[in-house]
Scaffold this active site. Structure first.
Site, PDB file in Angstrom:
ATOM      1  N   ASP A 225     -11.599  -0.373   5.743  1.00  0.00           N
ATOM      2  CA  ASP A 225     -10.352  -1.096   5.482  1.00  0.00           C
ATOM      3  C   ASP A 225     -10.615  -2.582   5.277  1.00  0.00           C
ATOM      4  OD1 ASP A 225      -8.417   0.927   5.548  1.00  0.00           O
ATOM      5  OD2 ASP A 225      -8.309   0.902   7.726  1.00  0.00           O
TER       6      ASP A 225
ATOM      7  N   ASN B 293       0.844  -1.205   0.000  1.00  0.00           N
ATOM      8  CA  ASN B 293       0.000   0.000   0.000  1.00  0.00           C
ATOM      9  C   ASN B 293       0.875   1.249   0.000  1.00  0.00           C
ATOM     10  OD1 ASN B 293       0.949  -0.246   2.613  1.00  0.00           O
ATOM     11  ND2 ASN B 293      -0.952   0.441   3.576  1.00  0.00           N
TER      12      ASN B 293
END
Length: 852
Positions: A230, A157
């Site tokens: 998330d 990420n």
């Protein structure tokens, strides 16, 4: 009056004295922390030389992903949660961290002493091995590449500009490692003007899409909802990885995967976006312009029997889907309210009654039933009591950590799906200390056997596929037989979608079918209850088309029989009894499609055939998700807007489908995968719930009081505040040490805030209170109030300028009606144009997989 006698000088002197005293206390704290760190480092050296046992990644009982090798370079929650899921499913996952480690190791650790890393980090990194590499060092970069040569998946990420500097973009690695599946998570997407901005779950998924404004009451938009976004995005990434693995088994090459938090948030809000009046992005929206809350299928707070006790109930539809208007009229009549009484009036009336009184009033109601709420405190305490009961334990979705290694998190949620061929999924050891496997990984690299086993030849050759052009249309852009698009990884998969339109959970099945169809699958929609009109069609033709326009509806026995013979997946929320009546039960399907995968959505694993379930009942009421989302309510608990939870659930169900297809491709045998709403609720609420389990006193922080949480929240840089011109801005400074000084400098109140904080610490904090969160509450209130009051002095335009100048991380709090005009969404293919002759906008699948 002498100058030293003036009130201003006295205040300045007092502030100076407070700063001196505070500096002394800070210095003492630094020394104490240094001593504690030295002791931890000494202990850590004993475990850094840990020898990894090959049996951990090559178990006697094979798991779904046994042999898969994963390099996890990610931090925070969304991407690491994917690594956790892959480890639960049997993969060998090596977490690569910088020498400083993942920030989540330290987040809120002061409130969880004597842990060596936070429980939030623990839940997202179970079952992984830790390797420390400084990727700015060429030697360490070569170590990473040595791992990638035999790895199947790389998870990251890291923002693109950093990947470019390191030479670790997909384009940099694809030629050297053509087999590698490169899975990347971002906040805002990888293209467009905002691609490099920070975002997080709260910034992109919640505030950036408008979901925060819809869910939360006015002026409480930053109440942190436990990283629900998330963990939803992580399931989209997991589905994408499994699709790419399926394609690699067939074709041998890796893929690039891009998943963004704002795209996932847009997906779950699709009905609200499609039915709202569009307004320009960048303007100040009306934050109170929300759809009217329904009064049935809602959570309410009743009059508590004892002071301070929770007394929460849900008023639900009884049995199958009922006429909403009839149910609402019945509730108003029972409560003796006017026929047009709105949600707030109903909530106020119910708050004057005890739960028992409400239940007594609704006894015998034709359309309504009552469900009592089980809060986090009660629920997790119950797990501790009943965990040793073998019948209770698996069905709850909890897994006992055996053996617990360095931490005190004893129970963690199981992954929300069960595979009939693999009954023992789950983490077998805890999250690693920073770098404790470095020596072993550098020496031995991978321990697991290769995942890339060839599938049965019959699956490769497609012997079971009846290429009937009237049933299986060519999956191309124009129907001419051109090659399928690169992202159509499921182009040869046939899905039978059999939902019960009489129940609301059918939306989760419909959304899953759409995700599979947009990945290339041929999805055939079978209405199991033709006598009932589809509620989605009554709601909005645009919403109905969003879910079903990419599918083929079939109803005749001949069409269904031919579809059964070609089916790879049956996707359903029906009971076994109803499936049998339709001739679509597992045993019947196996006779005509020997490697069929049946994916079932149920309310509870313990009562899988009970069709009387809903997201509100199973996830909110039974598994504590309501506390994580809404804290401790006063009259009514906030809940997700219509269909939002069902759309979130579709990410989990899609993971179950793609996992089943992987089993089918590797083994060629049938499989039943069961997904439960209760387990999804448990999984989504795990970050707050795990902390409650290990320390009951943290319940007050997780199940917060919304009246004061804007004032006493301990992560100052992660709150939203209102500007002078009425706009709301979400701060994104999760690392308080790094970001708080920048925020205060931007607002021009750095030193005055520090002085007030020092005064508060010296004279308002109860230093005898051993509960750190409660002890420091006056300090938190002082800092939050200072930020809030100074925020209101600036317009949004002025704040954006000063924030950018001081490297302050922030994002807007939008409404869903602004998203279609947000250019970043178009730059990343979140939206596409529909009919050329209209202004129709389509919301694309968040599963984005690309060829080399």
């Amino acid at each position: 009056m002498a100058w030293w006698q003036s009130p201003r000088w006295r205040k300045a002197a007092l502030a100076g004295l407070a700063l001196v005293l505070a500096a002394g206390l800070v210095n003492q704290r630094k020394k104490r922390r240094a001593a504690e760190k030295a002791l931890k480092d000494k202990k850590r050296k004993k475990v850094e030389q840990r020898t990894r046992d090959p049996a951990l990644v090559n178990p006697k009982e094979e798991k779904l992903l046994t042999g898969l090798r994963v390099v996890d370079m990610s931090t925070h929650i969304a991407a690491p949660n994917v690594g956790r899921c892959l480890a639960d499913l049997g993969a060998e996952v090596i977490k690569v961290e910088s020498p400083g480690g993942d920030l989540m190791r330290r987040l809120l650790i002061d409130f969880e002493q004597p842990r060596t890393f936070g429980s939030i980090f623990e839940t997202q990194n179970l079952g992984k091995f830790s390797l420390v590499l400084d990727l700015k060092n060429e030697k360490d970069k070569e170590t990473l590449k040595d791992l990638l040569r035999d790895a199947d998946v790389l998870i990251s990420n890291t923002r693109r500009r950093s990947l470019v500097k390191l030479g670790l973009t997909y384009e940099d690695l694809a030629q050297e490692f053509p087999h590698l599946i490169y899975a990347h998570v971002s906040a805002w997407g990888v293209r467009g003007a905002d691609a490099g901005l920070p975002g997080y779950d709260i910034g992109a998924f919640w505030a950036g899409t408008g979901l925060a404004a819809l869910v939360n009451p006015p002026e409480k938009f930053s109440t942190y909802p436990g990283a629900v976004g998330d963990q939803t995005a992580s399931q989209i990434l997991l589905s994408s990885i499994q699709m790419a693995l399926l394609e690699r088994i067939r074709g041998g090459r890796g893929r690039k995967i891009e998943v963004s938090l704002i795209h996932v948030g847009t997906w779950v809000l699709a009905p609200q976006i499609l039915t709202s009046e569009r307004i320009p992005d960048g303007t100040v929206p009306d934050y109170n312009a929300k759809p009217a809350a329904k009064i049935v299928d809602q959570i309410y707070s009743t009059k508590p029997k004892a002071e301070g006790a929770d007394a929460i109930i849900a008023i639900l539809y009884k049995g199958s889907f009922h006429d909403e208007r009839a149910a609402e009229e019945e509730l108003r009549e029972i409560l003796e309210l006017p026929h047009d009484a709105a949600h707030d009036v109903v909530a106020e009336r119910i708050s004057t009654l005890t739960a028992d009184e409400v239940e007594a009033k609704l006894k015998g109601a034709e359309c309504l039933r009552v469900r009592h709420y089980q809060n986090l405190f009660e629920m997790w305490d119950e797990f501790g009591v009943k965990a040793k009961d073998p019948d209770y334990h698996p069905s709850t979705g909890m897994a006992e950590r055996s053996p617990p290694r360095y931490d005190d998190v004893t129970f963690v949620p199981r992954i929300p799906m069960e595979f009939s061929a693999y009954p023992h999924h789950g983490s077998i050891f805890g999250a690693p200390h920073l770098g404790e496997d470095s020596t072993c990984v550098r020496k031995n690299k991978w321990l697991s056997k290769s995942f890339g086993l060839p599938p049965p030849q019959s699956v490769l050759d497609g012997d079971d596929i009846d290429d009937d052009e009237t049933l299986l249309e060519s999956h191309t852009d124009d129907g001419t037989g051109a090659p399928v698009p690169a992202h159509h990884l499921l182009h040869d998969i046939v899905v039978l979608e059999v939902g019960d339109v009489a129940n609301r959970h059918d939306v989760a099945v419909a959304a899953t079918g759409k995700l599979l169809a947009e990945a290339g699958a041929h999805v055939y929609k079978i209405n199991s209850n033709p006598s009932v009109d589809d509620p989605l069609l009554r709601e909005s033709s645009a919403v109905y088309d969003h879910y079903h326009s990419v599918k083929t509806e079939i109803s005749s026995k001949k069409e269904i029989q031919r579809a059964k013979a070609n089916a790879n997946i049956l996707l359903t929320d029906l009971s076994d009894e109803r499936l049998k009546a339709l001739g679509l039960d597992f045993e019947s399907l196996k006779k005509v499609s020997p490697s069929i995968v049946v994916v079932r959505l149920v309310g509870s694993m313990a009562d899988a055939d009970n069709q009387d379930f809903s997201a509100l009942c199973s996830a909110y009421m039974n598994r504590g998700l309501g506390n994580v989302l809404g804290g401790r309510p006063t009259t009514a608990m906030p809940r997700f807007p219509e269909h939002v939870f069902e759309n979130m659930a579709s990410a989990f169900i899609t993971s179950a489908c793609t996992g089943g297809l992987l089993h089918q491709a590797r083994k060629g045998t049938p499989e039943v995968v069961t997904v439960s709403y209760e387990r999804i609720g448990l999984w989504l609420g795990q970050l707050g719930a795990v902390s409650v389990l290990r320390d009951k006193s943290s319940y007050q922080m997780v199940a917060f009081d919304r009246k004061i949480t804007q004032k006493d929240y301990p992560v100052f840089g992660f709150m939203s505040h209102k500007t002078k011109d009425g706009a709301w801005i979400q701060l994104l400074g999760l690392d308080t040490k790094r970001h708080l000084p920048n925020i205060l400098s931007s607002l021009g109140c750095k030193w005055t805030t520090y002085a007030r904080a020092a005064y508060s610490y010296l004279f308002e904090v109860d230093h005898n209170d051993k509960h750190l969160l409660r002890k420091l509450q006056p300090l938190f209130i002082t800092i939050n109030q200072s930020i809030e009051s100074n925020f209101a002095k600036f317009t949004r335009e002025e704040l954006v300028a000063t924030f950018d100048a001081n490297d302050t991380w922030y994002g807007p709090v939008r409404m869903p009606s602004q998203l279609i005009s947000y250019q970043q969404q178009w730059d990343n293919d979140v939206f596409s144009k529909g009919d050329a002759d209209s202004d129709e906008v389509l919301i694309n699948s968040p599963i984005r997989v690309f060829a080399a």
